[in-house]
Design a protein around this motif. Structure first.
Motif, PDB file in Angstrom:
ATOM      1  N   SER A  79       5.619  -1.485  -1.981  1.00  0.00           N
ATOM      2  CA  SER A  79       4.305  -0.443  -2.063  1.00  0.00           C
ATOM      3  C   SER A  79       3.974  -0.464  -3.392  1.00  0.00           C
ATOM      4  O   SER A  79       4.619  -0.782  -4.454  1.00  0.00           O
ATOM      5  CB  SER A  79       4.618   1.107  -1.749  1.00  0.00           C
ATOM      6  N   TYR A 131      11.815  -1.529  -0.234  1.00  0.00           N
ATOM      7  CA  TYR A 131      12.332  -0.792   0.619  1.00  0.00           C
ATOM      8  C   TYR A 131      13.299  -1.541   1.510  1.00  0.00           C
ATOM      9  O   TYR A 131      12.567  -2.700   2.098  1.00  0.00           O
ATOM     10  CB  TYR A 131      11.184  -0.162   1.673  1.00  0.00           C
ATOM     11  N   ASP A 187       6.257  11.205   8.915  1.00  0.00           N
ATOM     12  CA  ASP A 187       7.334  10.638   9.107  1.00  0.00           C
ATOM     13  C   ASP A 187       7.080   9.135   9.608  1.00  0.00           C
ATOM     14  O   ASP A 187       6.500   8.833  10.386  1.00  0.00           O
ATOM     15  CB  ASP A 187       8.147  11.440  10.234  1.00  0.00           C
ATOM     16  N   THR A 212       2.006   1.428   9.152  1.00  0.00           N
ATOM     17  CA  THR A 212       2.857   1.208   8.105  1.00  0.00           C
ATOM     18  C   THR A 212       2.991  -0.434   7.937  1.00  0.00           C
ATOM     19  O   THR A 212       3.247  -1.011   9.109  1.00  0.00           O
ATOM     20  CB  THR A 212       3.982   1.771   7.696  1.00  0.00           C
ATOM     21  N   ALA A 242      -1.841   5.693   3.690  1.00  0.00           N
ATOM     22  CA  ALA A 242      -1.878   6.706   2.940  1.00  0.00           C
ATOM     23  C   ALA A 242      -2.961   6.056   2.062  1.00  0.00           C
ATOM     24  O   ALA A 242      -2.880   5.121   1.577  1.00  0.00           O
ATOM     25  CB  ALA A 242      -0.792   7.021   2.022  1.00  0.00           C
ATOM     26  N   PRO A 295       6.449   4.166  -8.543  1.00  0.00           N
ATOM     27  CA  PRO A 295       6.908   5.250  -7.318  1.00  0.00           C
ATOM     28  C   PRO A 295       6.846   4.759  -6.014  1.00  0.00           C
ATOM     29  O   PRO A 295       6.127   3.679  -5.525  1.00  0.00           O
ATOM     30  CB  PRO A 295       5.460   5.955  -7.762  1.00  0.00           C
ATOM     31  N   ALA A 296       7.841   5.666  -5.159  1.00  0.00           N
ATOM     32  CA  ALA A 296       7.786   5.161  -3.934  1.00  0.00           C
ATOM     33  C   ALA A 296       6.529   5.780  -3.272  1.00  0.00           C
ATOM     34  O   ALA A 296       6.006   6.747  -3.684  1.00  0.00           O
ATOM     35  CB  ALA A 296       9.037   5.951  -3.314  1.00  0.00           C
ATOM     36  N   VAL A 297       6.287   5.635  -1.873  1.00  0.00           N
ATOM     37  CA  VAL A 297       5.256   6.011  -1.099  1.00  0.00           C
ATOM     38  C   VAL A 297       5.583   7.546  -0.898  1.00  0.00           C
ATOM     39  O   VAL A 297       6.791   8.023  -0.492  1.00  0.00           O
ATOM     40  CB  VAL A 297       5.094   5.340   0.273  1.00  0.00           C
ATOM     41  N   ASN A 298       4.703   8.418  -0.872  1.00  0.00           N
ATOM     42  CA  ASN A 298       4.929   9.822  -0.368  1.00  0.00           C
ATOM     43  C   ASN A 298       4.603   9.869   1.053  1.00  0.00           C
ATOM     44  O   ASN A 298       3.827   9.487   1.536  1.00  0.00           O
ATOM     45  CB  ASN A 298       3.830  10.698  -0.806  1.00  0.00           C
ATOM     46  N   GLU A 299       6.191  10.093   1.570  1.00  0.00           N
ATOM     47  CA  GLU A 299       6.134  10.262   3.304  1.00  0.00           C
ATOM     48  C   GLU A 299       5.505  11.208   3.707  1.00  0.00           C
ATOM     49  O   GLU A 299       6.042  12.228   4.267  1.00  0.00           O
ATOM     50  CB  GLU A 299       7.586   9.866   3.585  1.00  0.00           C
ATOM     51  N   TRP A 300       4.333  11.125   3.507  1.00  0.00           N
ATOM     52  CA  TRP A 300       3.572  12.578   4.139  1.00  0.00           C
ATOM     53  C   TRP A 300       3.478  12.640   5.708  1.00  0.00           C
ATOM     54  O   TRP A 300       3.305  13.854   6.155  1.00  0.00           O
ATOM     55  CB  TRP A 300       2.298  12.759   3.610  1.00  0.00           C
ATOM     56  N   THR A 319      -2.809   3.673  -1.486  1.00  0.00           N
ATOM     57  CA  THR A 319      -1.338   2.989  -1.477  1.00  0.00           C
ATOM     58  C   THR A 319      -1.657   1.657  -0.676  1.00  0.00           C
ATOM     59  O   THR A 319      -2.181   1.831   0.460  1.00  0.00           O
ATOM     60  CB  THR A 319      -0.204   3.785  -0.901  1.00  0.00           C
TER      61      THR A 319
END
Length: 251
Positions: A222, A105, A133, A141, A200, A126-131, A203
């Motif tokens: 990540s 990123y 914002d 983070t 998360a 896979p990208a982090v799930n932006e659960w 992760t």
């Protein structure tokens, strides 16, 4: 204090010196002349020229001399510079994703907000799930903490945190602004900032600063928690490979 320049910054600065010298010689300039004019040692110059050729900033012509490459010409063109920059950064991020084996990123601190401006992910990375914002979760983070660490004056960190409630996102999330500010203050500039399941569950992340002019930015990665044993090495690889990103943002 503002974060100290890191190794990628110094590499980018040396690369800029080489590019400026090449650009002044439209007919081409040899590596011997480049060494004389830049003051760089042979080993250092060879490594930089290898990187600049790989990234398309310089080209080597038939007599072995170096001239400006297509990437540099496009990035210095007023006509399509912004799109050329995005394309170049995406190409670089894709390469970094493949070399570190993780989603990568590029983030900036813009207008008082944490923003992930570009990223590279894939089926096996896979990208982090932006659960939640990312703008609201800087405290949790690696990206947010790296950007906050770089804010100058330091009071800007407290100002940012005052605008967002430090919510507990996992059992590992720091919710004390005093504790977080203390850790940000003591963060060594050359050590990656980590997120060990603070944002998360499942992760882990790492971020390294990008020093490009007055802009505050970082490069991050990540990994799924089952690959946490790879985090330190991947972060070190990311930091060593960040110079092309710094260079693109500086030109």
């Amino acid at each position: 204090m503002r974060i100290e320049p890191t190794a990628p910054y110094h590499s980018a600065q040396d690369a800029l010196r080489v590019l400026e010298t090449v650009a002044r010689h439209s007919a081409g300039v040899t590596d011997t002349e480049l060494a004389r004019r830049t003051g760089l040692g042979a080993e250092r110059l060879t490594a930089l020229l290898r990187m600049l050729r790989r990234e398309g900033y310089v080209e080597q012509i038939t007599d072995g001399a170096y001239v400006t490459g297509d990437t540099l010409r496009r990035l210095t063109s007023a006509h399509d510079r912004e799109q050329a920059l995005r394309d170049k950064l995406q190409h670089t991020l894709d390469g970094l994703r493949d070399s570190v084996g993780a989603a990568v990123y590029l983030s900036r601190y813009l207008d008082g907000e944490v923003r992930v401006t570009q990223y590279a992910a894939g089926p096996t990375t896979p990208a982090v799930n932006e659960w939640v914002d990312f703008r609201c979760s800087a405290h949790a983070t690696a990206v947010g903490k790296s950007l906050l660490t770089q804010l100058d004056p330091p009071g800007a960190r407290r100002e940012h945190l005052s605008r967002y409630k430090m919510a507990r996102l996992t059992s590992r999330t720091i919710t004390s602004d005093k504790l977080l500010l203390s850790r940000l203050e003591s963060q060594p500039p050359t050590v990656p900032v980590l997120d060990l399941q603070e944002y998360a569950v499942g992760t882990v992340c790492a971020a390294v600063p990008l020093t490009a002019g007055s802009a505050v930015g970082c490069l991050a990665l990540s990994l799924p928690v089952e690959h946490a044993h790879r985090l330190k090495h991947a972060a070190e690889t990311l930091n060593r490979s960040a110079a092309p990103v710094v260079l693109s943002l500086t030109i």
